[in-house]
Scaffold this motif. Sequence first.
Motif, PDB file in Angstrom:
ATOM      1  N   GLY A 110       0.817  -1.209   0.000  1.00 37.26           N
ATOM      2  CA  GLY A 110       0.000   0.000   0.000  1.00 37.26           C
ATOM      3  C   GLY A 110       0.846   1.253   0.000  1.00 37.26           C
ATOM      4  N   ASP A 111       1.930   1.245   0.770  1.00 40.28           N
ATOM      5  CA  ASP A 111       2.825   2.410   0.822  1.00 40.28           C
ATOM      6  C   ASP A 111       3.487   2.660  -0.532  1.00 40.28           C
ATOM      7  OD1 ASP A 111       2.228   2.933   3.433  1.00 40.28           O
ATOM      8  OD2 ASP A 111       4.092   2.124   4.264  1.00 40.28           O
ATOM      9  N   GLN A 112       3.903   1.583  -1.204  1.00 42.96           N
ATOM     10  CA  GLN A 112       4.506   1.742  -2.532  1.00 42.96           C
ATOM     11  C   GLN A 112       3.509   2.331  -3.525  1.00 42.96           C
ATOM     12  OE1 GLN A 112       5.771  -2.407  -3.005  1.00 42.96           O
ATOM     13  NE2 GLN A 112       7.880  -1.699  -3.281  1.00 42.96           N
ATOM     14  N   GLU A 113       2.286   1.816  -3.493  1.00 39.56           N
ATOM     15  CA  GLU A 113       1.269   2.323  -4.401  1.00 39.56           C
ATOM     16  C   GLU A 113       1.033   3.809  -4.174  1.00 39.56           C
ATOM     17  OE1 GLU A 113      -3.313   1.297  -5.829  1.00 39.56           O
ATOM     18  OE2 GLU A 113      -2.399   0.154  -4.197  1.00 39.56           O
ATOM     19  N   ALA A 114       0.921   4.211  -2.910  1.00 40.13           N
ATOM     20  CA  ALA A 114       0.702   5.618  -2.585  1.00 40.13           C
ATOM     21  C   ALA A 114       1.900   6.469  -3.015  1.00 40.13           C
ATOM     22  CB  ALA A 114       0.441   5.773  -1.093  1.00 40.13           C
ATOM     23  N   TYR A 115       3.103   5.959  -2.816  1.00 36.67           N
ATOM     24  CA  TYR A 115       4.296   6.734  -3.210  1.00 36.67           C
ATOM     25  C   TYR A 115       4.346   6.941  -4.719  1.00 36.67           C
ATOM     26  CZ  TYR A 115       9.076   8.067  -4.182  1.00 36.67           C
ATOM     27  OH  TYR A 115      10.182   8.731  -4.664  1.00 36.67           O
ATOM     28  N   TYR A 116       4.051   5.882  -5.489  1.00 41.55           N
ATOM     29  CA  TYR A 116       4.061   6.035  -6.942  1.00 41.55           C
ATOM     30  C   TYR A 116       2.958   6.987  -7.402  1.00 41.55           C
ATOM     31  CZ  TYR A 116       7.517   2.317  -7.516  1.00 41.55           C
ATOM     32  OH  TYR A 116       8.670   1.567  -7.481  1.00 41.55           O
ATOM     33  N   ASP A 117       1.815   6.989  -6.709  1.00 33.66           N
ATOM     34  CA  ASP A 117       0.780   7.987  -7.002  1.00 33.66           C
ATOM     35  C   ASP A 117       1.353   9.391  -6.846  1.00 33.66           C
ATOM     36  OD1 ASP A 117      -1.490   6.510  -7.701  1.00 33.66           O
ATOM     37  OD2 ASP A 117      -2.118   6.249  -5.630  1.00 33.66           O
ATOM     38  N   ALA A 146       2.970  18.818   1.479  1.00 29.75           N
ATOM     39  CA  ALA A 146       3.239  20.155   2.008  1.00 29.75           C
ATOM     40  C   ALA A 146       4.543  20.650   1.404  1.00 29.75           C
ATOM     41  CB  ALA A 146       3.329  20.133   3.532  1.00 29.75           C
ATOM     42  N   GLY A 147       4.496  21.831   0.811  1.00 31.42           N
ATOM     43  CA  GLY A 147       5.696  22.377   0.184  1.00 31.42           C
ATOM     44  C   GLY A 147       6.228  21.505  -0.934  1.00 31.42           C
ATOM     45  N   GLY A 148       5.331  20.753  -1.591  1.00 30.65           N
ATOM     46  CA  GLY A 148       5.729  19.893  -2.700  1.00 30.65           C
ATOM     47  C   GLY A 148       6.260  18.540  -2.284  1.00 30.65           C
ATOM     48  N   ARG A 149       6.331  18.266  -0.978  1.00 37.90           N
ATOM     49  CA  ARG A 149       6.865  16.989  -0.492  1.00 37.90           C
ATOM     50  C   ARG A 149       5.781  16.177   0.222  1.00 37.90           C
ATOM     51  NH1 ARG A 149      12.298  16.518  -0.642  1.00 37.90           N
ATOM     52  NH2 ARG A 149      13.506  18.396  -1.121  1.00 37.90           N
ATOM     53  N   HIS A 150       5.853  14.859   0.068  1.00 39.89           N
ATOM     54  CA  HIS A 150       4.853  14.017   0.714  1.00 39.89           C
ATOM     55  C   HIS A 150       5.217  13.829   2.184  1.00 39.89           C
ATOM     56  CE1 HIS A 150       8.028  11.138  -0.208  1.00 39.89           C
ATOM     57  NE2 HIS A 150       7.436  10.230   0.554  1.00 39.89           N
ATOM     58  N   LEU A 151       4.197  13.918   3.030  1.00 38.92           N
ATOM     59  CA  LEU A 151       4.388  13.781   4.473  1.00 38.92           C
ATOM     60  C   LEU A 151       4.093  12.363   4.962  1.00 38.92           C
ATOM     61  CD1 LEU A 151       2.611  17.072   5.628  1.00 38.92           C
ATOM     62  CD2 LEU A 151       5.030  16.728   5.072  1.00 38.92           C
ATOM     63  N   ALA A 152       3.303  11.629   4.177  1.00 41.71           N
ATOM     64  CA  ALA A 152       2.949  10.253   4.534  1.00 41.71           C
ATOM     65  C   ALA A 152       2.452   9.558   3.278  1.00 41.71           C
ATOM     66  CB  ALA A 152       1.866  10.232   5.618  1.00 41.71           C
ATOM     67  N   THR A 153       2.440   8.236   3.316  1.00 43.27           N
ATOM     68  CA  THR A 153       1.846   7.431   2.241  1.00 43.27           C
ATOM     69  C   THR A 153       0.984   6.374   2.903  1.00 43.27           C
ATOM     70  OG1 THR A 153       3.850   6.048   2.199  1.00 43.27           O
ATOM     71  CG2 THR A 153       3.690   7.792   0.539  1.00 43.27           C
ATOM     72  N   VAL A 154      -0.308   6.449   2.634  1.00 39.22           N
ATOM     73  CA  VAL A 154      -1.262   5.601   3.348  1.00 39.22           C
ATOM     74  C   VAL A 154      -2.164   4.875   2.361  1.00 39.22           C
ATOM     75  CG1 VAL A 154      -3.221   5.592   4.944  1.00 39.22           C
ATOM     76  CG2 VAL A 154      -1.267   7.089   5.380  1.00 39.22           C
ATOM     77  N   SER A 155      -2.453   3.605   2.634  1.00 41.12           N
ATOM     78  CA  SER A 155      -3.422   2.832   1.867  1.00 41.12           C
ATOM     79  C   SER A 155      -4.456   2.283   2.834  1.00 41.12           C
ATOM     80  CB  SER A 155      -2.729   1.687   1.128  1.00 41.12           C
ATOM     81  OG  SER A 155      -3.662   0.962   0.344  1.00 41.12           O
ATOM     82  N   LEU A 156      -5.732   2.523   2.536  1.00 43.00           N
ATOM     83  CA  LEU A 156      -6.823   2.034   3.378  1.00 43.00           C
ATOM     84  C   LEU A 156      -7.589   0.933   2.636  1.00 43.00           C
ATOM     85  CD1 LEU A 156      -8.151   5.433   4.798  1.00 43.00           C
ATOM     86  CD2 LEU A 156      -6.625   3.782   5.917  1.00 43.00           C
ATOM     87  N   PRO A 157      -8.088  -0.083   3.360  1.00 38.94           N
ATOM     88  CA  PRO A 157      -8.607  -1.303   2.720  1.00 38.94           C
ATOM     89  C   PRO A 157     -10.068  -1.233   2.283  1.00 38.94           C
ATOM     90  CG  PRO A 157      -8.631  -1.586   5.080  1.00 38.94           C
ATOM     91  CD  PRO A 157      -8.026  -0.224   4.828  1.00 38.94           C
ATOM     92  N   PHE A 158     -10.424  -0.235   1.504  1.00 34.50           N
ATOM     93  CA  PHE A 158     -11.759  -0.179   0.904  1.00 34.50           C
ATOM     94  C   PHE A 158     -11.671   0.596  -0.398  1.00 34.50           C
ATOM     95  CE2 PHE A 158     -11.396   3.456   3.773  1.00 34.50           C
ATOM     96  CZ  PHE A 158     -11.785   4.518   2.964  1.00 34.50           C
ATOM     97  N   GLY A 159     -12.585   0.293  -1.311  1.00 32.70           N
ATOM     98  CA  GLY A 159     -12.586   0.967  -2.609  1.00 32.70           C
ATOM     99  C   GLY A 159     -13.953   0.856  -3.257  1.00 32.70           C
ATOM    100  N   ALA A 160     -14.033   1.251  -4.513  1.00 31.97           N
ATOM    101  CA  ALA A 160     -15.314   1.327  -5.206  1.00 31.97           C
ATOM    102  C   ALA A 160     -16.023  -0.019  -5.277  1.00 31.97           C
ATOM    103  CB  ALA A 160     -15.104   1.891  -6.612  1.00 31.97           C
ATOM    104  N   VAL A 161     -15.286  -1.086  -5.618  1.00 30.67           N
ATOM    105  CA  VAL A 161     -15.905  -2.405  -5.754  1.00 30.67           C
ATOM    106  C   VAL A 161     -16.279  -2.977  -4.388  1.00 30.67           C
ATOM    107  CG1 VAL A 161     -15.592  -4.785  -6.544  1.00 30.67           C
ATOM    108  CG2 VAL A 161     -14.712  -2.888  -7.921  1.00 30.67           C
ATOM    109  N   SER A 162     -15.348  -2.935  -3.443  1.00 29.04           N
ATOM    110  CA  SER A 162     -15.612  -3.533  -2.125  1.00 29.04           C
ATOM    111  C   SER A 162     -16.707  -2.787  -1.376  1.00 29.04           C
ATOM    112  CB  SER A 162     -14.321  -3.591  -1.294  1.00 29.04           C
ATOM    113  OG  SER A 162     -13.737  -2.309  -1.163  1.00 29.04           O
ATOM    114  N   LEU A 163     -16.746  -1.455  -1.472  1.00 32.18           N
ATOM    115  CA  LEU A 163     -17.807  -0.685  -0.811  1.00 32.18           C
ATOM    116  C   LEU A 163     -19.161  -0.976  -1.441  1.00 32.18           C
ATOM    117  CD1 LEU A 163     -16.123   2.822  -0.370  1.00 32.18           C
ATOM    118  CD2 LEU A 163     -16.764   1.251   1.479  1.00 32.18           C
ATOM    119  N   SER A 164     -19.185  -1.065  -2.770  1.00 25.83           N
ATOM    120  CA  SER A 164     -20.442  -1.326  -3.474  1.00 25.83           C
ATOM    121  C   SER A 164     -21.036  -2.661  -3.064  1.00 25.83           C
ATOM    122  CB  SER A 164     -20.211  -1.285  -4.988  1.00 25.83           C
ATOM    123  OG  SER A 164     -21.427  -1.414  -5.681  1.00 25.83           O
TER     124      SER A 164
END
Length: 308
Positions: A110-117, A146-164
């Motif tokens: 999840g952290d890698q995915e957020a960082y690449y985003d 903040a200031g062009g730099r990422h402060l955290a990278t977070v992935s939460l376990p829900f999305g469009a398909v799972s919520l639906s």
Amino acid sequence: MSYLAIVDLGSNSLRVVVEEIHDDGTHDEIMREKQDTRIAQGMGEELLLKEEPIMRTIRALKAFQKLYAHYQPLTVKAITTAAVRMAHNQAMFLSRVAQETGIMFEVLTGDQEAYYDYLGVVTTLDVQNATILDTGGASVELIPVAGGRHLATVSLPFGAVSLSERFHLENQAQLNDISAACGYILSQYATLPWLAHQKGLPVILLGGANRSLARMSRQQFGEENIEQIHGYELPFETVELIFDALCQLSRYERENIVGLEKSRADIIVSGLLPLVNLMRTLQSPKVIFSESGVREGIIAELLSYRHE
């Protein structure tokens, strides 16, 4: 000159991008394809990838291989995200894909995915202070900037398909089901102490549901090309108006909205819930749409390594 193919298996869609890499380190996109394979469909609480989505995904992978195989010399980078990351039968799936297609997937954390985003966004948009939100099929990624730099990278376990699926939002969305989904999302957001410091800042949007929001809005406002969404902005009031209107429609009615893919009609309400709840929490004034995310972040990283 060489070629780089990024194969990105998300929870809802399979995407392939092919870049032509020049000797001076620059690159040009020469192919972009997508198919809604919905690998996360029916995973349920047991978190098992089901046979029909697996077969659908393997067929799509083979079809895409035929499209990019003639680009030589070719490097293939294959990544997959939340649905496969969470699946208890992940090893079986990856082995089967490798056996039937020869494609070896890397499962991003999840952290890698957020960082690449984050990397994909900041290489194409001037981002100084904002919160990046990527809504996928089975996860959402959140990155405070903040200031062009990422402060955290977070992935939460829900999305469009799972919520639906979990809150029964596929057809006519009921108020009590929407309220239950909102309560769950807000409970997840409450685990992120840094959100309090992001109040009043814009939200930068990635993900299929959010792109659909941009296209629907551009259609309503009579924009000439509804596909041109990179850098497009919407005030929160417009986001809420579109979301509220979608909640009043049946699945059949949503299938006939210009700008919304028919295959996404059953998950558009659930797909916008993470955004609506985030903007309310942050009192965010507007959204900014980005076409660049994980794939572009990976390309930027790979090319920077090559250049070094």
